[in-house]
Scaffold this active site. Structure first.
Site, PDB file in Angstrom:
ATOM      1  N   ASP A 178     -58.425  -2.327 -43.000  1.00  0.00           N
ATOM      2  CA  ASP A 178     -57.417  -1.676 -43.843  1.00  0.00           C
ATOM      3  C   ASP A 178     -56.670  -0.670 -42.982  1.00  0.00           C
ATOM      4  O   ASP A 178     -57.054   0.494 -42.886  1.00  0.00           O
ATOM      5  CB  ASP A 178     -58.104  -1.006 -45.032  1.00  0.00           C
ATOM      6  CG  ASP A 178     -57.122  -0.360 -45.993  1.00  0.00           C
ATOM      7  OD1 ASP A 178     -55.921  -0.677 -45.930  1.00  0.00           O
ATOM      8  OD2 ASP A 178     -57.568   0.485 -46.798  1.00  0.00           O
ATOM      9  N   PHE A 211     -65.814  -2.998 -44.425  1.00  0.00           N
ATOM     10  CA  PHE A 211     -64.457  -2.501 -44.605  1.00  0.00           C
ATOM     11  C   PHE A 211     -64.200  -1.372 -43.611  1.00  0.00           C
ATOM     12  O   PHE A 211     -64.904  -0.356 -43.613  1.00  0.00           O
ATOM     13  CB  PHE A 211     -64.266  -1.982 -46.037  1.00  0.00           C
ATOM     14  CG  PHE A 211     -64.529  -3.035 -47.077  1.00  0.00           C
ATOM     15  CD1 PHE A 211     -63.500  -3.812 -47.570  1.00  0.00           C
ATOM     16  CD2 PHE A 211     -65.819  -3.271 -47.537  1.00  0.00           C
ATOM     17  CE1 PHE A 211     -63.752  -4.803 -48.518  1.00  0.00           C
ATOM     18  CE2 PHE A 211     -66.081  -4.257 -48.473  1.00  0.00           C
ATOM     19  CZ  PHE A 211     -65.049  -5.027 -48.966  1.00  0.00           C
ATOM     20  N   LYS A 212     -63.210  -1.576 -42.756  1.00  0.00           N
ATOM     21  CA  LYS A 212     -62.815  -0.536 -41.805  1.00  0.00           C
ATOM     22  C   LYS A 212     -61.589   0.161 -42.379  1.00  0.00           C
ATOM     23  O   LYS A 212     -60.502  -0.410 -42.445  1.00  0.00           O
ATOM     24  CB  LYS A 212     -62.512  -1.168 -40.448  1.00  0.00           C
ATOM     25  CG  LYS A 212     -62.061  -0.178 -39.379  1.00  0.00           C
ATOM     26  CD  LYS A 212     -61.663  -0.944 -38.114  1.00  0.00           C
ATOM     27  CE  LYS A 212     -61.068  -0.026 -37.075  1.00  0.00           C
ATOM     28  NZ  LYS A 212     -60.503  -0.799 -35.932  1.00  0.00           N
ATOM     29  N   ILE A 213     -61.778   1.410 -42.796  1.00  0.00           N
ATOM     30  CA  ILE A 213     -60.723   2.142 -43.495  1.00  0.00           C
ATOM     31  C   ILE A 213     -60.015   3.076 -42.514  1.00  0.00           C
ATOM     32  O   ILE A 213     -60.618   4.016 -41.980  1.00  0.00           O
ATOM     33  CB  ILE A 213     -61.293   2.944 -44.682  1.00  0.00           C
ATOM     34  CG1 ILE A 213     -62.096   2.018 -45.606  1.00  0.00           C
ATOM     35  CG2 ILE A 213     -60.172   3.648 -45.420  1.00  0.00           C
ATOM     36  CD1 ILE A 213     -61.305   0.877 -46.207  1.00  0.00           C
TER      37      ILE A 213
END
Length: 309
Positions: free
Chosen positions: A144, A170-172
């Site tokens: 993301d 999830f890589k935010i």
């Protein structure tokens, strides 16, 4: 079954830079040394072919060469995440299946986008990740990042985690990352196996406070960053804060000044790789910026540029 409390992968998984010769060809001997340097620095894993690997200047044949060369050279010493981003669902699915066959531990994929204006709907994004998941048996990390320009609300990410079998990490990297991580964890529960920090660790401490279990950083000084993560995980917040405070000038210099070429500049200065140049048309790092980066590293620790420090 792995869960948020017991993830398959956690800790620090820096991005491996792609090394070129002065004439712009792949430099595989330097590439292998860069990988060895990063493993020796104590990483929990690696990520290849990401944006900080200059993946957008590589041909399909070169992607294949790099994936095969790096995975064979790593030889199982650490897990390797392979980035397989592409706008086409069919191409991304084929890349992903091939990466799994070659030994990838996880896939990192951005939502489909092209240029500044070509985007698809949330329904199409969901279908994209569903179709990729259908052809693999390893975890998928959704990246993301602002580069895609695709809105990915925490509710949509959590829904994909619950409904799509292999979407679990999830890589935010968007603004307000810590708040988004909190929302994602609250909405997705145990389906969100790996809520991760990114963006060169510039938001690492607040993201760890929000519940991040992993971080994807630059590749130049993982030995300085891993102790921050470990201290925080063990509940030693004061120690984590002191360590983060110590390394923050270099983190900031990479994130805000040297950017995508910082890891290669540090590795070149440390004798790890032969050439730090990007591939045209990316411009070389401005010399004043390079000197500032190296000075910041040396002020932090005179040994920071030495392999095996």
């Amino acid at each position: 079954m792995a869960t948020y409390q017991n993830p398959r992968y956690r800790g620090i998984f820096p991005v491996v830079p792609t090394t070129f010769t002065e004439s712009g060809e792949l430099d595989l001997p330097s590439q292998k040394r860069a990988v060895d340097f990063m493993i020796d620095s104590g990483v929990d894993g690696l990520c290849i072919l990401a944006n900080f690997s200059e993946q957008f200047v590589l041909s399909d044949d070169e992607r294949e060469i790099l994936t095969r060369t790096i995975l064979e050279h790593v030889a199982g010493r650490v897990p390797v995440i392979v980035t397989t981003t592409h706008f086409s669902t069919q191409v991304c699915a084929a890349r992903s299946r091939r990466a799994q066959e070659q030994g990838a531990a996880m896939l990192m994929i951005m939502p489909p986008y092209h240029g500044a204006t070509i985007r698809v709907s949330e329904e199409q994004v969901t279908g994209f990740f569903q179709r990729v998941s259908d052809v693999v048996d390893i975890p998928i990390m959704i990246q993301d990042a602002p580069m895609a320009g695709t809105p990915l609300p925490a509710a949509a990410l959590a829904r994909m985690a619950r409904e799509i079998e292999h979407v679990a990490y999830f890589k935010i990297e968007t603004a307000g990352a810590a708040s988004k991580l909190r929302d994602l964890i609250a909405l997705g529960g145990e389906a969100v196996e790996g809520p991760w920090d990114g963006e060169e660790a510039i938001t690492l401490l607040p993201d760890l406070d929000a519940g991040a279990t992993g971080s994807m950083t630059g590749g130049g000084f993982a030995d300085g960053l891993r102790p921050i993560i470990e201290a925080h995980r063990a509940g030693r917040r004061d120690e984590a804060y002191r360590l983060y405070e110590r390394w923050l000038p270099l983190i900031n210099y990479e994130n805000r000044q040297g950017g995508i070429l910082s890891a290669k500049a540090l590795m070149k200065a440390g004798g790890v790789i032969a050439c730090e140049a990007p591939r045209h048309p990316l411009p070389a790092m401005r010399e004043e910026v390079r000197q500032g980066l190296l000075e910041t590293a040396r002020r932090l620790d005179p040994l920071v540029l030495r392999w095996g420090r």
